[in-house]
Design a protein around this motif. Structure first.
Motif, mmCIF file in Angstrom:
data_model
loop_
_atom_site.group_PDB
_atom_site.id
_atom_site.type_symbol
_atom_site.label_atom_id
_atom_site.label_comp_id
_atom_site.label_asym_id
_atom_site.label_seq_id
_atom_site.Cartn_x
_atom_site.Cartn_y
_atom_site.Cartn_z
ATOM 1 N N GLN A 170 0.834 -1.192 0.000
ATOM 2 C CA GLN A 170 0.000 0.000 0.000
ATOM 3 C C GLN A 170 0.877 1.255 0.000
ATOM 4 O OE1 GLN A 170 -2.684 -0.339 3.368
ATOM 5 N NE2 GLN A 170 -4.281 -1.189 2.047
ATOM 6 N N ALA A 171 0.304 2.338 -0.499
ATOM 7 C CA ALA A 171 1.001 3.616 -0.485
ATOM 8 C C ALA A 171 1.422 3.955 0.941
ATOM 9 C CB ALA A 171 0.114 4.713 -1.051
ATOM 10 N N GLY A 172 2.662 4.446 1.062
ATOM 11 C CA GLY A 172 3.213 4.750 2.370
ATOM 12 C C GLY A 172 4.006 3.610 2.977
ATOM 13 N N GLY A 173 3.895 2.441 2.377
ATOM 14 C CA GLY A 173 4.584 1.273 2.888
ATOM 15 C C GLY A 173 6.027 1.179 2.414
ATOM 16 N N SER A 174 6.647 0.050 2.754
ATOM 17 C CA SER A 174 8.060 -0.168 2.436
ATOM 18 C C SER A 174 8.279 -1.530 1.804
ATOM 19 C CB SER A 174 8.908 -0.082 3.711
ATOM 20 O OG SER A 174 8.817 1.190 4.318
ATOM 21 N N LEU A 175 9.314 -1.601 0.984
ATOM 22 C CA LEU A 175 9.788 -2.860 0.417
ATOM 23 C C LEU A 175 11.307 -2.806 0.346
ATOM 24 C CD1 LEU A 175 7.460 -3.629 -2.653
ATOM 25 C CD2 LEU A 175 7.649 -4.984 -0.559
ATOM 26 N N ARG A 176 11.915 -3.978 0.377
ATOM 27 C CA ARG A 176 13.368 -4.057 0.220
ATOM 28 C C ARG A 176 13.681 -5.022 -0.907
ATOM 29 N NH1 ARG A 176 17.938 -6.968 2.981
ATOM 30 N NH2 ARG A 176 19.706 -5.514 3.082
ATOM 31 N N LEU A 177 14.359 -4.515 -1.924
ATOM 32 C CA LEU A 177 14.791 -5.335 -3.048
ATOM 33 C C LEU A 177 16.226 -5.792 -2.826
ATOM 34 C CD1 LEU A 177 13.420 -3.267 -6.088
ATOM 35 C CD2 LEU A 177 12.247 -4.986 -4.702
ATOM 36 N N SER A 178 16.484 -7.004 -3.259
ATOM 37 C CA SER A 178 17.823 -7.563 -3.162
ATOM 38 C C SER A 178 18.271 -8.023 -4.544
ATOM 39 C CB SER A 178 17.853 -8.747 -2.202
ATOM 40 O OG SER A 178 17.468 -8.367 -0.902
ATOM 41 N N CYS A 179 19.565 -8.010 -4.743
ATOM 42 C CA CYS A 179 20.121 -8.435 -6.033
ATOM 43 C C CYS A 179 21.502 -9.013 -5.776
ATOM 44 C CB CYS A 179 20.205 -7.245 -6.975
ATOM 45 S SG CYS A 179 21.133 -7.552 -8.487
ATOM 46 N N ALA A 180 21.788 -10.122 -6.439
ATOM 47 C CA ALA A 180 23.097 -10.744 -6.316
ATOM 48 C C ALA A 180 23.619 -11.107 -7.687
ATOM 49 C CB ALA A 180 23.022 -11.974 -5.430
ATOM 50 N N ALA A 181 24.901 -10.872 -7.879
ATOM 51 C CA ALA A 181 25.572 -11.231 -9.123
ATOM 52 C C ALA A 181 26.481 -12.419 -8.863
ATOM 53 C CB ALA A 181 26.384 -10.052 -9.644
ATOM 54 N N SER A 182 26.518 -13.320 -9.827
ATOM 55 C CA SER A 182 27.368 -14.499 -9.692
ATOM 56 C C SER A 182 27.923 -14.869 -11.053
ATOM 57 C CB SER A 182 26.572 -15.675 -9.109
ATOM 58 O OG SER A 182 25.509 -16.032 -9.960
ATOM 59 N N GLY A 183 28.932 -15.744 -11.033
ATOM 60 C CA GLY A 183 29.522 -16.188 -12.282
ATOM 61 C C GLY A 183 30.961 -15.744 -12.414
ATOM 62 N N SER A 184 31.372 -15.520 -13.643
ATOM 63 C CA SER A 184 32.769 -15.169 -13.927
ATOM 64 C C SER A 184 32.986 -13.674 -13.719
ATOM 65 C CB SER A 184 33.106 -15.562 -15.360
ATOM 66 O OG SER A 184 32.877 -16.937 -15.573
ATOM 67 N N ILE A 185 33.071 -13.303 -12.454
ATOM 68 C CA ILE A 185 33.214 -11.897 -12.091
ATOM 69 C C ILE A 185 34.650 -11.616 -11.715
ATOM 70 C CG2 ILE A 185 32.501 -10.074 -10.527
ATOM 71 C CD1 ILE A 185 29.877 -11.612 -10.138
ATOM 72 N N VAL A 186 35.263 -10.717 -12.463
ATOM 73 C CA VAL A 186 36.624 -10.314 -12.136
ATOM 74 C C VAL A 186 36.583 -9.146 -11.153
ATOM 75 C CG1 VAL A 186 38.798 -9.414 -13.026
ATOM 76 C CG2 VAL A 186 37.501 -11.100 -14.358
#
Length: 115
Positions: A13-29
């Protein structure tokens, strides 16, 4: 190959909160920056927030003071804490990872804010 996976979207609902997460994996230099964009149907994808490996952040004017981006470098992860959500924040949110000379994108996660 680098894989980027988002999670945490949903309906709030308007006024509320959410938390997004993101992860990267693989051939990461090395990761230069990670961040979040969003897109609604019929409009261009727009930057929401970005953070460099050194912790420098950048926000869209429309989310300043409401959203906070943070990063966990050892986990190659980035988070977006979204507070005081508005119906106009409704969009598909995409995580990106700038690693080496390439940008990698996640599949997107839907955020819907009801009035």
């Amino acid at each position: 190959q680098v894989h980027v996976v988002e999670s945490g979207g949903g309906l709030v609902q308007a006024g509320g909160s959410l938390r997004l997460s993101c992860a990267a994996s693989g051939s990461i230099v090395s990761i230069n920056a990670m961040g979040w964009y969003r897109q609604v149907p019929g409009k261009q994808r727009e930057m929401v927030a970005t953070i460099t490996s050194g912790g420098r952040t950048n926000y869209a004017d429309s989310v300043k003071g409401r959203f906070t981006i943070s990063r966990d470098n050892p986990k190659n992860a980035v988070y977006l804490q979204m507070n005081s959500l508005k119906p106009e924040d409704t969009a598909v949110y995409y995580c990106y990872c700038w690693a080496g000379s390439h940008n990698y994108w996640g599949q997107g996660t839907q955020v819907t804010v009801s009035s």
